[in-house]
Design an enzyme around this catalytic site. Structure first.
Site, PDB file in Angstrom:
ATOM      1  CD  GLU A  42      -2.782   1.007   2.592  1.00 21.57           C
ATOM      2  OE1 GLU A  42      -2.324   0.429   3.594  1.00 21.57           O
ATOM      3  OE2 GLU A  42      -3.904   1.530   2.560  1.00 21.57           O
ATOM      4  CE  LYS A 114      -7.326   0.632   3.460  1.00 21.76           C
ATOM      5  NZ  LYS A 114      -6.238   1.360   4.160  1.00 21.76           N
ATOM      6  CB  CYS A 156      -4.117  -1.976   4.326  1.00 16.98           C
ATOM      7  SG  CYS A 156      -3.212  -1.556   5.832  1.00 16.98           S
TER       8      CYS A 156
HETATM    9  O1  LIG Z   1      -2.692   7.039   5.203  1.00 19.67           O
HETATM   10  C1  LIG Z   1      -1.767   6.711   4.450  1.00 19.67           C
HETATM   11  O2  LIG Z   1      -0.812   7.434   4.158  1.00 19.67           O
HETATM   12  C2  LIG Z   1      -1.737   5.351   3.886  1.00 19.67           C
HETATM   13  N1  LIG Z   1      -2.712   4.508   4.406  1.00 19.67           N
HETATM   14  C3  LIG Z   1      -2.465   3.675   5.387  1.00 19.67           C
HETATM   15  O3  LIG Z   1      -1.372   3.559   5.884  1.00 19.67           O
HETATM   16  C4  LIG Z   1      -3.615   2.900   5.854  1.00 19.67           C
HETATM   17  C5  LIG Z   1      -4.601   3.892   6.355  1.00 19.67           C
HETATM   18  S1  LIG Z   1      -3.973   4.969   7.607  1.00 19.67           S
HETATM   19  N2  LIG Z   1      -3.255   1.996   6.897  1.00 19.67           N
HETATM   20  C6  LIG Z   1      -4.063   1.004   7.280  1.00 19.67           C
HETATM   21  O4  LIG Z   1      -5.108   0.735   6.701  1.00 19.67           O
HETATM   22  C7  LIG Z   1      -3.542   0.230   8.482  1.00 19.67           C
HETATM   23  C8  LIG Z   1      -4.467  -0.860   8.944  1.00 19.67           C
HETATM   24  C9  LIG Z   1      -3.970  -1.436  10.214  1.00 19.67           C
HETATM   25  O5  LIG Z   1      -2.894  -1.169  10.674  1.00 19.67           O
HETATM   26  C10 LIG Z   1      -4.843  -2.381  10.958  1.00 19.67           C
HETATM   27  O6  LIG Z   1      -5.895  -2.819  10.431  1.00 19.67           O
HETATM   28  O7  LIG Z   1      -4.468  -2.707  12.071  1.00 19.67           O
END
Ligand SMILES: O=C(O)CNC(=O)[C@H](CS)NC(=O)CCC(=O)C(=O)O
Length: 281
Positions: A42, A114, A156
């Protein structure tokens, strides 16, 4: 058939991230003539950019510069490329977090936005993750036929919603991709268990390419541990830390054997719920 996950430590500088991916592809251990699937994590090209940056790199419409650069990489290195996620304008001031699957000539075979956004409080140095401030949720599932098998796409935080994986299996998926950027805290607690559970439940190969380490000098920290899990739930290969390749060979005869010996998808007494309209964030 060989599959390859690239564990990355991406920054908010797409040119830098592209150069890293390109240099890793140049060193990819491979046999001549054999088709290769490459999966990126991702946010492979742009990690942690705020709304304005995400929108600026997304540009307008579907054919964005980031998409074209990825297509060019797939063609140059002659690999099937599942390009983590990149931002694509959603039209409401936010971006989709989109995975593109390119063939080895750089043609788009399919794409997926997503579905589940990470609006969650975690006790780490970021604390309040509000992905939906910047990202707009998708509204469809995606499976794609490739020489490797039928591939289902997810990203993710989707990993926590088993209905999606069941829908992918029902749509014929044999391989499920999980490009991810799990937090260090939730990764330590849940990452391996969830991935192995999804593989066992769906009787699919699960390919999870992860971000690892600290991003953008002192910024967020991600868990790493990219892994390839077989349909019996065994970890075939993994990379706990650092950046680099995770590789394995998939065996579809083995997958068929597991499915016919234990036909859980036929034994299931529950019907699959419909995909609901995008959640309000
Ligand atoms: O925002 C950004 O720059 C990129 N996107 C991410 O890193 C995304 C959203 S913050 N991360 C996740 O979905 C983590 C899920 C996770 O860690 C869990 O389900 O425990």
């Amino acid at each position: 058939m060989q599959v390859n996950l690239l564990q990355c430590q991406s920054s908010r500088k797409p040119a830098e991230n592209l150069a890293f991916i390109n240099s890793q592809l140049e060193q990819l251990p491979r046999q001549p003539g054999e088709p290769q699937l490459v999966v990126l994590p991702e946010c492979a090209l742009l990690f942690g950019g705020h709304e304005g940056e995400q929108l600026a790199f997304a540009g307008k419409g579907d054919e964005t510069p980031l998409q074209q650069q990825l297509a060019a990489l797939a063609a140059k290195h002659q690999v099937y490329l599942a390009a983590g996620t990149i931002p694509v304008a959603s039209g409401d001031g936010r971006v989709y977090s989109r995975t593109y699957l390119f063939d080895d000539k750089g043609q788009v075979l399919g794409d997926y936005d997503k579905l589940h956004l990470f609006d969650v409080d975690i006790s780490d140095n970021t604390r309040n993750y509000r992905e939906s401030d910047t990202f707009c949720p998708g509204n469809r599932v995606c499976v794609v036929d490739t020489p490797f098998g039928r591939i289902g796409l997810s990203v993710c935080y989707d990993l926590r919603f088993p209905d999606l994986y069941r829908a992918l299996r029902q749509a014929g998926a044999q391989i499920i991709l999980v490009p991810a950027a799990f937090t260090r805290v939730t990764g330590a607690a849940h990452w391996e268990v969830l991935l192995r559970a999804r593989a066992i439940e769906t009787q699919c190969y699960v390919l999870a390419a992860a971000q690892w380490g600290r991003h953008n000098q002192g910024g967020r920290e991600t868990w790493g541990q990219s892994m390839i899990v077989d349909p019996w739930g065994r970890i075939m290969a993994q990379l706990p830390e650092n950046t680099g390749w995770v590789q394995a060979r998939l065996d579809m005869d083995e997958l068929q054997k597991i499915r016919s010996n234990m036909p859980v998808s036929q034994h299931n007494r529950f019907s699959l719920p419909a995909l609901l309209p995008p959640a309000k964030h």
